[in-house]
Design an enzyme around this catalytic site. Structure first.
Site, PDB file in Angstrom:
ATOM      1  N   SER A  22       0.842  -1.203   0.000  1.00  0.00           N
ATOM      2  CA  SER A  22       0.000   0.000   0.000  1.00  0.00           C
ATOM      3  C   SER A  22       0.873   1.247   0.000  1.00  0.00           C
ATOM      4  CB  SER A  22      -0.892   0.022   1.231  1.00  0.00           C
ATOM      5  OG  SER A  22      -1.400   1.334   1.400  1.00  0.00           O
ATOM      6  N   HIS A  47      -1.190  -1.279  -4.356  1.00  0.00           N
ATOM      7  CA  HIS A  47      -2.447  -0.908  -3.692  1.00  0.00           C
ATOM      8  C   HIS A  47      -2.468   0.605  -3.483  1.00  0.00           C
ATOM      9  CE1 HIS A  47      -6.001  -1.843  -1.222  1.00  0.00           C
ATOM     10  NE2 HIS A  47      -5.555  -0.941  -0.352  1.00  0.00           N
ATOM     11  N   ASP A  49      -4.575   3.695  -2.056  1.00  0.00           N
ATOM     12  CA  ASP A  49      -5.640   4.039  -1.106  1.00  0.00           C
ATOM     13  C   ASP A  49      -6.140   5.457  -1.336  1.00  0.00           C
ATOM     14  OD1 ASP A  49      -5.994   1.757   0.694  1.00  0.00           O
ATOM     15  OD2 ASP A  49      -3.891   2.089   1.210  1.00  0.00           O
ATOM     16  N   MET A  51      -8.560   8.362  -0.231  1.00  0.00           N
ATOM     17  CA  MET A  51      -9.345   8.830   0.922  1.00  0.00           C
ATOM     18  C   MET A  51      -9.808  10.256   0.676  1.00  0.00           C
ATOM     19  SD  MET A  51      -7.038   7.363   4.013  1.00  0.00           S
ATOM     20  CE  MET A  51      -6.402   5.676   3.995  1.00  0.00           C
ATOM     21  N   HIS A  86      -8.261   1.295  -4.094  1.00  0.00           N
ATOM     22  CA  HIS A  86      -9.191   1.101  -2.974  1.00  0.00           C
ATOM     23  C   HIS A  86      -9.832   2.451  -2.682  1.00  0.00           C
ATOM     24  CE1 HIS A  86      -9.572   0.198   1.653  1.00  0.00           C
ATOM     25  NE2 HIS A  86     -10.733   0.412   1.070  1.00  0.00           N
ATOM     26  N   MET A  88     -11.976   4.875  -0.749  1.00  0.00           N
ATOM     27  CA  MET A  88     -12.640   5.178   0.524  1.00  0.00           C
ATOM     28  C   MET A  88     -13.260   6.551   0.339  1.00  0.00           C
ATOM     29  SD  MET A  88      -9.604   3.644   2.886  1.00  0.00           S
ATOM     30  CE  MET A  88      -8.483   3.634   1.485  1.00  0.00           C
ATOM     31  N   MET A 157     -11.577  -5.450   5.244  1.00  0.00           N
ATOM     32  CA  MET A 157     -10.810  -4.535   6.084  1.00  0.00           C
ATOM     33  C   MET A 157     -10.551  -5.197   7.436  1.00  0.00           C
ATOM     34  SD  MET A 157     -10.214  -1.989   4.183  1.00  0.00           S
ATOM     35  CE  MET A 157      -9.233  -1.158   5.434  1.00  0.00           C
ATOM     36  N   ASP A 195      -6.832  -6.334   4.143  1.00  0.00           N
ATOM     37  CA  ASP A 195      -6.181  -5.022   4.182  1.00  0.00           C
ATOM     38  C   ASP A 195      -6.220  -4.455   5.594  1.00  0.00           C
ATOM     39  OD1 ASP A 195      -5.237  -2.481   3.679  1.00  0.00           O
ATOM     40  OD2 ASP A 195      -6.896  -1.880   2.367  1.00  0.00           O
TER      41      ASP A 195
END
Ligand code: DX5
Ligand code: ZN
Length: 238
Positions: A22, A47, A49, A51, A86, A88, A157, A195
């Site tokens: 990540s 990966h 992320d 957000m 991913h 979020m 998660m 994850d």
């Protein structure tokens, strides 16, 4: 009717494991270099992320950064290394499509962040990307009963999303087992990714529960020798 109770799951012999570092724990001032370094060290996927400071209390990077990193996400022989986005974020659809245009290979979202989960899945698939659903620690799996045939990946998660470096939540193991049974019933090749808080000393437990793809942020980028950590993880998975 489908029965999810007593299905056999996870025969290790046939399992292909993937390690997905990540970038959340990488050096943001040198992201391209970090992507290349972790691929040289043996990463299978990158990966990414995303957000939004709304669905989760943190803010990271958007489609322009993904697009800039696409060129770095390849092996020495030129083979592409999948970018595993991913999300979020809430709402989901517009950003998911922007990430598809930015070169994402897989796009996962949280079903509780979308008003119309099935539609979000279709919109990502229409862009040519693989689709994943992400389940937070306290979110139940009911939605899977209705869309499992339409997805390529389930992401469990094992921390509450928003930050790297948190401790693994043990109930994720039961959830992984339950999903592995559902995948076995469905019969489709669906990856099961975990994850949060994955380290050398717990990766085997997640694999034994049925996970086949492992996100690790701080465990890899927090050490000077990425290759050594990835090799230790693979050794635990053997
Ligand atoms: C958390 C992110 C994770 C995070 C994992 O919201 O989804 O991907 O980077 O970091 P570690 O491996 O440090 O728990
Ligand atoms: Zn993640």
């Amino acid at each position: 009717m489908r029965v999810f109770g007593d299905q056999p799951f996870n025969t290790h012999a046939a399992m292909i494991y993937r390690i997905a570092p990540s970038l959340l724990s990488a050096d943001f001032a040198r992201l391209g270099e970090e992507v290349r370094a972790v691929i040289t060290a043996g990463a299978d996927w990158i990966h990414f992320d995303v957000m939004d400071n709304h669905y989760v209390p943190n803010l990271t990077f958007g489609p322009m950064v993904c697009s800039a990193l696409r060129a770095h996400a390849q092996q020495a022989n030129g083979a592409r290394v999948p970018i595993d986005v991913h999300l979020m974020v809430q709402p989901v659809d517009a950003l998911a499509e922007a990430f598809a245009d930015a070169g994402a290979d897989l796009i996962s979202f949280h079903p509780d962040a979308s008003s119309h989960v099935h539609r979000s899945i279709q919109r990502i698939r229409a862009k040519g990307c693989q689709v994943g659903l992400v389940f937070n620690p306290a979110v139940s799996l009911d939605v899977l009963d209705w869309v499992i045939d339409d997805i390529d990946l389930v992401l469990v998660m094992s921390v509450n999303p928003g930050f790297g470096g948190q401790s693994f939540i043990d109930s994720a193991l039961r959830k992984i087992e339950a999903i592995r049974r559902r995948i076995a019933v469905c019969g489709k090749d669906i990856r099961l990714e975990v994850d949060g808080g994955i380290k050398v000393d717990n990766i085997r437990r997640a694999a034994d529960a049925g996970a086949d793809t492992f996100v690790a942020g701080s465990a890899i980028f927090g050490q000077p020798d990425y290759a050594a950590v990835i090799a230790q993880m693979r050794a635990r998975l053997e």
